[in-house]
Design a protein around this motif. Sequence first.
Motif, short mmCIF file in Angstrom:
data_model
loop_
_atom_site.label_atom_id
_atom_site.label_comp_id
_atom_site.label_asym_id
_atom_site.label_seq_id
_atom_site.Cartn_x
_atom_site.Cartn_y
_atom_site.Cartn_z
N UNK A 40 30.43 42.92 39.15
CA UNK A 40 30.80 43.53 37.88
C UNK A 40 32.31 43.43 37.67
N UNK A 41 32.70 43.10 36.44
CA UNK A 41 34.11 43.11 36.08
C UNK A 41 34.73 41.74 35.97
N UNK A 42 35.89 41.70 35.37
CA UNK A 42 36.58 40.43 35.14
C UNK A 42 37.98 40.42 35.76
N UNK B 181 38.78 45.72 31.70
CA UNK B 181 37.90 44.78 32.40
C UNK B 181 38.65 43.87 33.36
N UNK B 182 39.90 43.57 33.05
CA UNK B 182 40.59 42.53 33.81
C UNK B 182 41.56 43.01 34.86
N UNK C 204 25.39 40.27 30.93
CA UNK C 204 24.12 40.41 31.65
C UNK C 204 22.95 40.58 30.69
N UNK D 250 39.55 47.12 26.01
CA UNK D 250 38.52 46.52 26.86
C UNK D 250 39.09 45.41 27.74
N UNK E 124 36.74 41.86 23.73
CA UNK E 124 35.97 43.08 23.95
C UNK E 124 34.62 42.87 24.62
N UNK E 125 34.31 41.64 25.00
CA UNK E 125 33.00 41.45 25.63
C UNK E 125 33.04 42.01 27.05
N UNK E 126 31.98 42.67 27.44
CA UNK E 126 31.94 43.28 28.77
C UNK E 126 30.92 42.57 29.63
N UNK E 127 30.96 42.87 30.91
CA UNK E 127 29.98 42.30 31.82
C UNK E 127 28.57 42.72 31.46
#
Lengths: 317, 301, 576
Positions: C492-494, C477-478, A50, C473, A43-46
């Motif tokens: 930004x983003x994975x 995100x991915x 940052x 998430x 669940x970690x986000x960008x």
Amino acid sequence: MGRYVLRRLVQSVPLLLGISVIVFAILKAVPGGPLALYESTPGITDEDIRRLEHSFGLDQPLPVQYVTWLGKFVTGDWGYSLVQHQPVLSLILERLPNTLYLMGTVFVAVLILAIPIGTITAVRQYSLLDHAVTGATFAFLSTPTFWLGLLLIIVFGLDLRWLPLGGMATAGLPFDLGDRIRHLILPATTIALVQLGARVRYLRASMLETIGLDYMRTARAKGLAESAIVIRHALKNAAIPLVTIIALDIPELFIGALVTEQIFGWPGIGRLFWDAATRTDYPILMAVLAVSSALVILGNLIADVAYGYLDPRIRYA
Amino acid sequence: MAGQAVAVAVPPAVERQRGQWRLAFERFRAHRPALAGIAVIALLAFFVVAVPVLSPYDAESPKLLEIFEPPSLAHPMGTDSLGRDLATRILYGGRVSLAVGLLAVAVAITVGTLVGMTAGFYGGWVDTVLMRTVDLVYSIPSLFLLILLGVYFRGLSVAAIILVLGLLRWMTTARLVRAQFLSLKEREFVEAARCVGARDLRIIVRHLLPNSLAPIIVTATLGVAGAIIAESTLSFLGLGIQPPTPSWGNMLMDATQDMEMAPWTAIFPGFFIFVAVVSINFVGDGLRDALDPRHVVRKEQ
Amino acid sequence: MGLLHVRGLAAIVAALTIVGTACGAPSTPSGASGAAASAATPAGGPIKGGTLVMAIWQEPANLMPHYANQTVQSVVLDAIVEGLVKTAANGDYVPVLAKELPTVGNGGVKVSADGKTMDVTYHLRPGIKWSDGQPLTSADVQFTWRTIMDDPKTAVRSGYDQITGIDTPDDLTAVVHYKSVYAAYPTRFGRLLAKHALQGIAPAELSKSDYVRKPLGTGPFMITDFKAGDSFTLVRNPYYREAGKPYLDKVIFKSVPSSAVAIAQLKAGEVQAMWNLLESESADVEKAGVHVVVTPGPSVERIEFNTAENKDGTDPNSKHPVLGDINVRRALIYATPKQQIIDKLLYGKATVGTTVLSTGWAAPKDVTQEGYDPKKANELLDQAGWVKGADGIRSKNGVRASLEITTTTGNKTREQVEQVLVEEWKQIGVELKIQNIPSAVLLSASWAANDPRKKGSLDMWMYASSPDIDPDSIIYERYYSKKIPWSGNNGDGQNYTRVNNAELDKAIEASRSTLDFDKRKAAYDTVCKVLNQEAVIDWLYNRADINGFTKNVQGVGGGNPWRVLTDNIEDWWLSK
């Protein structure tokens, strides 16, 4: 002499500054960083990354980061580990006794063994004993520490089951001296054997040099017994290399033996450094490097001063 | 580490005559351990070069059906965690480890000689700056620096590892060469050359360098041994040569996980490091005895 | 000692029933662990007392509940700190410190009339105390949220950042106001912080407090000693809510340098348990009479392909010269001998991977991936115009099919898999070179620090990752196209594979816009299916959590893929 020491101390300041700049630059050039640990967090986000980067000050320009670090470091604030969150100083102090305990044991054991062995082999040069000892010291000098450690673990830990495989003490046991010693034997032996080779060779060489010197010949000419010569003249002069060894070993006591600590799971400074290196935990790396470099410089200074004190032939400009 | 640096004693600057090298050769020939060392290294070099002919096995491709076979006739040193013949891998690993050791020292000697030469010949502020740099690198505990550079260059090529190892061991050479130059450059033959109008480069190349060769050779030889250990330490820590390319160090790292199941995977690669290093050390010792007249004086007593 | 605790016995039976249920559930493929645990239980009830030493070969850097980011931190923390709700073996949420799970059905969750916000009401169990004897109250829930939002070093804020406020009408009631409809609300508040211990400390100073090493909790044990590099000592929490538990007096987590040492110590009986056996080690350990507990987990080992050109600041619309061709990606997957890798390198302790969500409610029913078929791989490449050269390596339009694979250094199983693939892919005319980097670099995700996955500078990389029980998430995100990091969005983003598919985007949007489980499930089905159609990830195998115990350790559950092995540590006991 006082002026000489002072001058050397003053000279060491730019030296240490240079070291810190170089080390900092290397650390910062390393790709990746302490935040990699967070990757596995579900669940970690960008945005989280940052924010963390900012809170650790990692988003500042490099020179700013360096000057900030330096300013705090010289005023005694060594900062906080980026991963363990504890003050760097207390993290070092937490490990220091363990490293001193291991390296101190090694240091004493090596000295106790190296002095007589070095003396005897020098006096009895080219005897069978000398050849045997020289051969053995050569062998230990040439043994990679980690291999020796692994061999000792395989033989005494896994095969014979005589000694524990790692750690400083059996977990859960109240303090027990015997247990402590049993845990100490393998790592201490590993480091001691390799060091012993180097020390004996050095002592032997210095003794030989002394034995060949003029005043020794004079002593011999005076008809003094060989044993008396060795004890009265040669050993006294061998104090010089001895002091050198001791002085140069001072940083060793702090730095410890990273590889051995790693193999035996010894909670010392070496492992602290290794863990920090793999996590790019730079406040710890910078502090350990600064302290150990300072100790190296100090050790050299002590060696030089002691040299001048013991050997009247040397004069300091 | 500091202790080992001390053990590499620095022979004094001595002006050598014509017959000097011949004499040195004679002395070296009388040094039995050194001769034995040369023989072992030659043997090792032969096997390492000839391994493709000698071994029917591939060093890198896995054989999943032959994992962890103990030493036998087919596999004299057993097989590893991927079923590859350990002896074959050790010999291929020897190529890497020995080559890295040699090349790292080549880098160290080149850098060290250039720095020492410049500092010794020109003196003044050049000397000060260069020698303070030497002090600086010397003051960082070498294993820590090795790890830092390893971390910095991690995942990079063999060339980078050679560079890292070389950059850690040039300082001894630099100090040596500088000392030689300082003592030599005031000598008559240099003065003479200068009077004749020889330029700096010519003086350095024709007169100063040849006279500094002996200590450089000794340092270089002992340096190879040190570099081999350093490479294996780095690879053992996972920062050096990367699999599947075998090196003695990364084979040992591999073995730490299996040392109970397959102790031979830990014993043999380490043994080869030991044999190589001890042989080279003996050769270095022999060379020092041969090239350093102080030892000769002592022996003649 | 030796006393027979009737209540304890009942709890053990209950625990085993739960494990049994888990085994019956389709989401957990292997039932071996539960059966083994019950078979090992001797007649007579649990014995109270004793010290258990567990070897851990990684070390928790700290134990701050809201900083935790390593699995080994959870292993230690789960014995100490609890939360409101947790995930059961079958993927259901079960209350821990809350009396019941708030749902729309029981009135605990109220969605606003406009469908844009929601309130979740938690009722705490009465009489719960922290391990220092202070009562747990709703103020602790509120404080936990405030701290997570205010402490700059918090690891994860997602979800908590949707909360606008928490009301505490009484000591046992906490009403959480969400500014959105946040479907994953039961996954929040998994570990509570003790307000009375921390309230005097400014949020930015929290990381410097002693709590980082010795957190308070309501769990069965409390930490008394944190010796970095050496050991972590936990003793029984006298205020633990279940009378008679935990059975053990003391648990010591002993830090050892490697799994090999941990195994040797376990075999020698120096330790009674070890965390995290590698798949390849478990067979040998089992032979030595160690009780091995295998729990299939959500973690999937995979190789991700970079479909965009690997250059700094990648343009998301560019194409990787080799991997940009879907036929190449499919061929590589066809030429991956997953079953053989599992059998030979992992000793059968894993299952073939097919998708990102391998277990849990969101796991798709019938998603498959190309099976091992090198012939098919060759055909596919032939048809796509990749022609074999003299050296057996294919090329097309002057581009050689030469690729680099990257994984974390020092991970032996991964290095072995790489070497198998080098061989296998050579057979289909693709050259593979190994170029490993330490996990701190590979897994790092900073755009500013030029991390390789972010910048797209790798061809393909192998690692394992596990989704949370609510995969929102991780999926967003991915795999969402707007989450491709590039210079245009400041990294930004994975979405490191740079997969960009309209159908995928639509399904992801659908999955996060509703509380309706069935609709979300259907959306995730589509996500997984499209991901495999795009062939951007080669799912290698589903990893298992494998832990070893000496035969006298009883009561070990190990059936919950969503939790670590210490999840039910209050039920563990030592038989004579």
